[in-house]
Design a protein around this motif. Structure first.
Motif, mmCIF file in Angstrom:
data_model
loop_
_atom_site.group_PDB
_atom_site.id
_atom_site.type_symbol
_atom_site.label_atom_id
_atom_site.label_comp_id
_atom_site.label_asym_id
_atom_site.label_seq_id
_atom_site.Cartn_x
_atom_site.Cartn_y
_atom_site.Cartn_z
ATOM 1 N N MET A 5 0.850 -1.181 0.000
ATOM 2 C CA MET A 5 0.000 0.000 0.000
ATOM 3 C C MET A 5 0.892 1.239 0.000
ATOM 4 N N LYS A 6 0.415 2.292 -0.616
ATOM 5 C CA LYS A 6 1.150 3.557 -0.640
ATOM 6 C C LYS A 6 0.539 4.469 0.426
ATOM 7 N N LEU A 7 1.333 4.762 1.447
ATOM 8 C CA LEU A 7 0.859 5.577 2.560
ATOM 9 C C LEU A 7 1.428 6.980 2.481
ATOM 10 N N LYS A 9 3.506 9.365 3.892
ATOM 11 C CA LYS A 9 4.595 9.305 4.866
ATOM 12 C C LYS A 9 4.692 10.580 5.695
ATOM 13 N N ARG A 10 4.373 11.727 5.119
ATOM 14 C CA ARG A 10 4.408 12.979 5.896
ATOM 15 C C ARG A 10 3.352 12.956 7.003
ATOM 16 N N LYS A 11 2.166 12.469 6.643
ATOM 17 C CA LYS A 11 1.100 12.400 7.636
ATOM 18 C C LYS A 11 1.474 11.441 8.764
ATOM 19 N N LEU A 12 2.092 10.319 8.407
ATOM 20 C CA LEU A 12 2.507 9.358 9.426
ATOM 21 C C LEU A 12 3.556 9.960 10.361
ATOM 22 N N GLN A 13 4.510 10.693 9.809
ATOM 23 C CA GLN A 13 5.525 11.335 10.641
ATOM 24 C C GLN A 13 4.902 12.395 11.544
ATOM 25 N N GLN A 14 3.939 13.161 10.999
ATOM 26 C CA GLN A 14 3.266 14.179 11.794
ATOM 27 C C GLN A 14 2.466 13.553 12.930
ATOM 28 N N LEU A 15 1.754 12.469 12.639
ATOM 29 C CA LEU A 15 0.981 11.792 13.681
ATOM 30 C C LEU A 15 1.891 11.292 14.801
ATOM 31 N N ARG A 16 3.028 10.760 14.418
ATOM 32 C CA ARG A 16 3.969 10.235 15.425
ATOM 33 C C ARG A 16 4.568 11.375 16.255
ATOM 34 N N ARG A 39 11.304 2.307 7.304
ATOM 35 C CA ARG A 39 11.072 2.122 5.871
ATOM 36 C C ARG A 39 9.798 2.830 5.432
ATOM 37 N N ILE A 40 8.753 2.737 6.246
ATOM 38 C CA ILE A 40 7.477 3.380 5.886
ATOM 39 C C ILE A 40 7.643 4.891 5.843
ATOM 40 N N GLU A 41 8.334 5.448 6.834
ATOM 41 C CA GLU A 41 8.513 6.895 6.860
ATOM 42 C C GLU A 41 9.452 7.375 5.752
ATOM 43 N N LYS A 42 10.271 6.479 5.236
ATOM 44 C CA LYS A 42 11.170 6.849 4.145
ATOM 45 C C LYS A 42 10.506 6.671 2.776
ATOM 46 N N THR A 43 9.848 5.513 2.564
ATOM 47 C CA THR A 43 9.303 5.199 1.234
ATOM 48 C C THR A 43 7.798 5.398 1.122
ATOM 49 N N ARG A 155 12.156 -5.638 -7.303
ATOM 50 C CA ARG A 155 13.488 -5.040 -7.135
ATOM 51 C C ARG A 155 13.534 -4.127 -5.913
ATOM 52 N N ARG A 156 12.468 -3.327 -5.736
ATOM 53 C CA ARG A 156 12.410 -2.430 -4.576
ATOM 54 C C ARG A 156 12.400 -3.224 -3.276
ATOM 55 N N ARG A 157 11.630 -4.300 -3.250
ATOM 56 C CA ARG A 157 11.567 -5.135 -2.039
ATOM 57 C C ARG A 157 12.939 -5.706 -1.724
ATOM 58 N N HIS A 158 13.614 -6.236 -2.734
ATOM 59 C CA HIS A 158 14.948 -6.799 -2.522
ATOM 60 C C HIS A 158 15.915 -5.709 -2.066
ATOM 61 N N HIS A 159 15.797 -4.533 -2.650
ATOM 62 C CA HIS A 159 16.671 -3.412 -2.282
ATOM 63 C C HIS A 159 16.422 -3.002 -0.829
ATOM 64 N N LEU A 160 15.153 -2.963 -0.413
ATOM 65 C CA LEU A 160 14.826 -2.578 0.957
ATOM 66 C C LEU A 160 15.262 -3.634 1.964
ATOM 67 N N GLU A 161 15.263 -4.887 1.556
ATOM 68 C CA GLU A 161 15.661 -5.956 2.459
ATOM 69 C C GLU A 161 17.161 -5.988 2.688
#
Length: 162
Positions: A5-7, A9-16, A39-43, A155-161
């Motif tokens: 899912m595409k979240l 990230k700015r809203k998540l950082q603000q909520l935190r 990872r969520i707050e970055k991507t 590729r993104r998943r492998h890169h993030l792992e």
């Protein structure tokens, strides 16, 4: 396999930060790893399960955490995704009209050329064939683009792992 899912990230950082939580505190509250929060707050990408956990902690709907897309983008995307289906439907209509207006009367004894003249020499089969070929091209393009996006996601998943 989880759906990505595409979240927002700015809203998540603000909520935190509004709650004065560290990433570690949020991870503990959600029952997920700190690395996942980072990872969520970055991507901005998270699994469906992670999105639900975050929404529960913040007492929000999961939809409130997702990136909002303008309706024009969604509509255009939907049209592009199913253009092949529209082309096949148009081909079916043209082929059906050819059968009803040209073929059946001809089989009943009418003159083939006269039937075309009655319908102003409209070439149903030509338009049907063009729509059918266009539908195959659009379907092939859609399959190719879906495959390409799956490869990029992998590729993104492998890169993030790593």
């Amino acid at each position: 396999m989880s759906t990505v899912m595409k979240l927002n990230k700015r809203k998540l950082q603000q909520l935190r930060t509004m709650r004065c939580w560290s990433q570690e505190q949020l991870a503990a509250a959600c029952g997920i790893s700190v690395r996942t929060i980072q990872r969520i707050e970055k991507t901005g990408q998270a699994s469906l399960e992670t999105m639900r956990a975050l929404a529960a902690v913040y007492q929000l709907s999961p939809d409130d955490l997702q990136v909002a897309q303008p309706i024009e983008v969604l509509t255009f995307s939907l049209i592009c995704k199913y253009a092949w289906l529209v082309a096949f439907i148009a081909a079916s209509i043209f082929f059906g009209l050819w059968i009803v207006d040209i073929l059946i009367p001809t089989l009943k004894g009418a003159d083939f050329n006269q039937q075309y003249e009655l319908h102003h020499n409209f070439r149903y089969l030509d338009f049907g064939g063009i729509c059918f070929a266009g539908g195959f091209l659009l379907l092939g393009l859609q399959v190719y683009l879906d495959n390409l996006s799956r490869k990029q996601l992998t590729r993104r998943r492998h890169h993030l792992e790593e």
